[in-house]
Design a protein around this motif. Structure first.
Motif, short mmCIF file in Angstrom:
data_model
loop_
_atom_site.label_atom_id
_atom_site.label_comp_id
_atom_site.label_asym_id
_atom_site.label_seq_id
_atom_site.Cartn_x
_atom_site.Cartn_y
_atom_site.Cartn_z
N LEU B 50 44.86 54.46 46.75
CA LEU B 50 43.78 54.93 47.62
C LEU B 50 44.01 56.39 48.00
O LEU B 50 43.08 57.20 47.94
N VAL B 56 42.53 51.56 41.94
CA VAL B 56 43.57 50.70 42.52
C VAL B 56 44.14 49.79 41.44
O VAL B 56 43.40 49.18 40.67
N ILE C 51 38.73 50.05 48.49
CA ILE C 51 39.40 49.59 47.28
C ILE C 51 38.47 49.67 46.07
O ILE C 51 38.89 50.04 44.97
N LEU C 52 37.19 49.35 46.29
CA LEU C 52 36.24 49.40 45.17
C LEU C 52 35.75 50.83 44.90
O LEU C 52 35.03 51.07 43.93
N ASP C 53 36.13 51.77 45.77
CA ASP C 53 35.71 53.16 45.64
C ASP C 53 34.19 53.31 45.64
O ASP C 53 33.61 54.01 44.81
N SER C 114 35.00 41.55 37.11
CA SER C 114 36.17 40.69 36.90
C SER C 114 36.16 39.53 37.89
O SER C 114 36.03 39.72 39.10
N THR C 116 38.72 37.53 38.66
CA THR C 116 39.92 37.58 39.52
C THR C 116 39.73 38.58 40.65
O THR C 116 40.00 38.28 41.82
N VAL C 117 39.28 39.78 40.30
CA VAL C 117 39.09 40.81 41.33
C VAL C 117 38.07 40.33 42.36
O VAL C 117 38.25 40.52 43.58
N VAL C 120 39.73 37.74 44.73
CA VAL C 120 40.69 38.39 45.63
C VAL C 120 39.97 39.25 46.67
O VAL C 120 40.31 39.26 47.86
N MET C 121 38.92 39.93 46.24
CA MET C 121 38.18 40.78 47.17
C MET C 121 37.50 39.93 48.25
O MET C 121 37.44 40.33 49.41
N LEU C 154 39.13 31.36 49.93
CA LEU C 154 39.32 31.26 48.49
C LEU C 154 38.29 30.33 47.86
O LEU C 154 37.69 30.65 46.82
#
Lengths: 210, 210, 210
Positions: B50, B56, C51-53, C114, C116-117, C120-121, C154
């Motif tokens: 970041l 990331v 995080i995702l910008d 994604s 997985t992303v 998690v996000m 989750l």
């Protein structure tokens, strides 16, 4: 050097000193002083720059780090001279708060042009370093103290933003914001100013409820 | 796979294991193990990316998440085999610190070219995961322990950065940095190495002062 | 207004209410209510967007801040009406968790593609505001409570992501995700659902070991 840049270095240096004082209260070694000084000094500005998506201050200009290290070493060798390091910490924190709430608002306003964003950024920027410091040092957060704190940051950030929006010269808006914030926080520290707190009973312990 | 990428996965896996061990000390369930492992494993790298404004790590490559989950599950079924999970946690944390201070410095140096930024990034990256872990698990921060900790990260990051700046091959700079950091932290753990702490009195409680 | 935006405002408002309730338990003043409400309400979304910008939600649209302030003021004047503010806090937190785990997954999936992303996000986004709230208010983290918590986030995030990946309409995936998360967390709150925790002994105190 423009006044805004001066204010930025001053805010970083003063917050760094509060971090080093917290380290002295915990009897850390000199590297611990530098670490806590750096985190406190640049924490708020780092969050501000990440949120505004501009280059992070100390990545763009590593001199900020050196300022923090210098301040930390100075405090390491002089902190025993002060009768109450915690009072000194609180007063320096008030100076840093005043400098940083205006810096945060100024950068937030310059980047987004939104009054709301500018004020919130001023509050966030000026409180985050202290939050990190207290958390890392395991001290009760300065935000949870009874006297007025966040309100001082809010007043300073709002003063700057409204004067800048009204078209006054940057130097007038800046100085007014810093002075307002410092008077509010300093007065609260000196005279124990508080708002009427929420009156009902305090919360019970989670384990007594469920 | 280049050595730097290997080190990255190793650092994430080892920090994830310390997160899972903290979860076992708190007797969490398996999802709690995975959560704490993932936050500890990728926390430092996330902050680094970041601040450097690069993608990331785990968004660019979700395999990091799967590594953390795998490690967490393994620890869930084996942690009872160890006599002292806390000692194991501290030693794995030392390995992670050594790997990550070099990784952080390498990425910081590659992106900015600044020696100061590289060293600070190495220290931040390698300590942040552990800070998050201890905070979330409600344990005293490993940073506040008396033995040398931040200094180990600093030595490793500085070793890497100066050797890389001097033009030595990446593999030499990398291995030297990792070994220096591990010797400093491992020696501190084994022999209780400390710096002379700040000598004056510890801080009084805030409520006794004001 | 599309359902995803509605959910976003709802999640922010509900989390802001839990922040204000925590402030009432600590008997803060009205500015403290607004501060804690805002940090809790927008904390998760801010981390997600960093995080995702992508532009941070409340910088792009300052209305989020005003929603938090409005909620905080409302809670300030009504919190005494509730018999147990902590129970109310936990139930509102469950609603916020359900809304935000889907929001986080949706934005993560849209930006990265994604699975997985995205999951998690969703977990990060929906738990981070509560982590900040409990940390700032000095309360034991809701994540460390024995009943199921992260698992609910989750489940909701995974439900949304798999249904979206399977090509179902957004509204179906969204509502399914929200409902699944709320049933899991609400059931855990009501019936004390837990997973089998890690069975071995709890961790000893660090100072008893080394």
């Amino acid at each position: 050097m423009p006044i805004i840049d001066l204010l930025d270095y001053a805010g970083v240096a003063v917050f760094a000193a509060t971090g080093a004082l917290a380290a002295s209260r915990k009897q850390l070694d000199i590297i611990g002083f530098i670490f806590l000084a750096a985190v406190t000094g640049i924490g708020g500005g780092t969050l501000r720059d990440l949120i505004l998506d501009v280059p992070v201050l100390w990545v763009a200009d590593p001199a900020y780090i050196l300022v923090c290290a210098l301040v930390a070493v100075t405090v390491f060798f002089t902190a025993h001279l002060f009768e109450s390091r915690y009072k000194l910490l609180l007063w320096l924190d008030a100076v840093g708060l005043a400098a940083y709430c205006v810096m945060g608002a100024a950068k937030g306003y310059a980047v987004t042009g939104s009054v709301t964003v500018a004020i919130v950024m001023g509050v966030l920027t000026s409180t985050f370093g202290g939050i990190l410091r207290d958390m890392l040092a395991g001290e009760p957060s300065v935000l949870m103290r009874p006297e007025i704190y966040v309100t001082a940051a809010l007043s300073g950030a709002a003063t700057y933003t409204f004067l800048a929006e009204a078209g006054l010269p940057v130097i007038v808006a800046t100085l007014s914001g810093v002075i307002v914030a410092f008077i509010v926080r300093g007065g609260a520290l000196k005279n124990g100013w508080t708002f009427k707190p929420y009156r009902a009973r305090p919360g019970r312990k989670p384990e007594d409820i469920m």
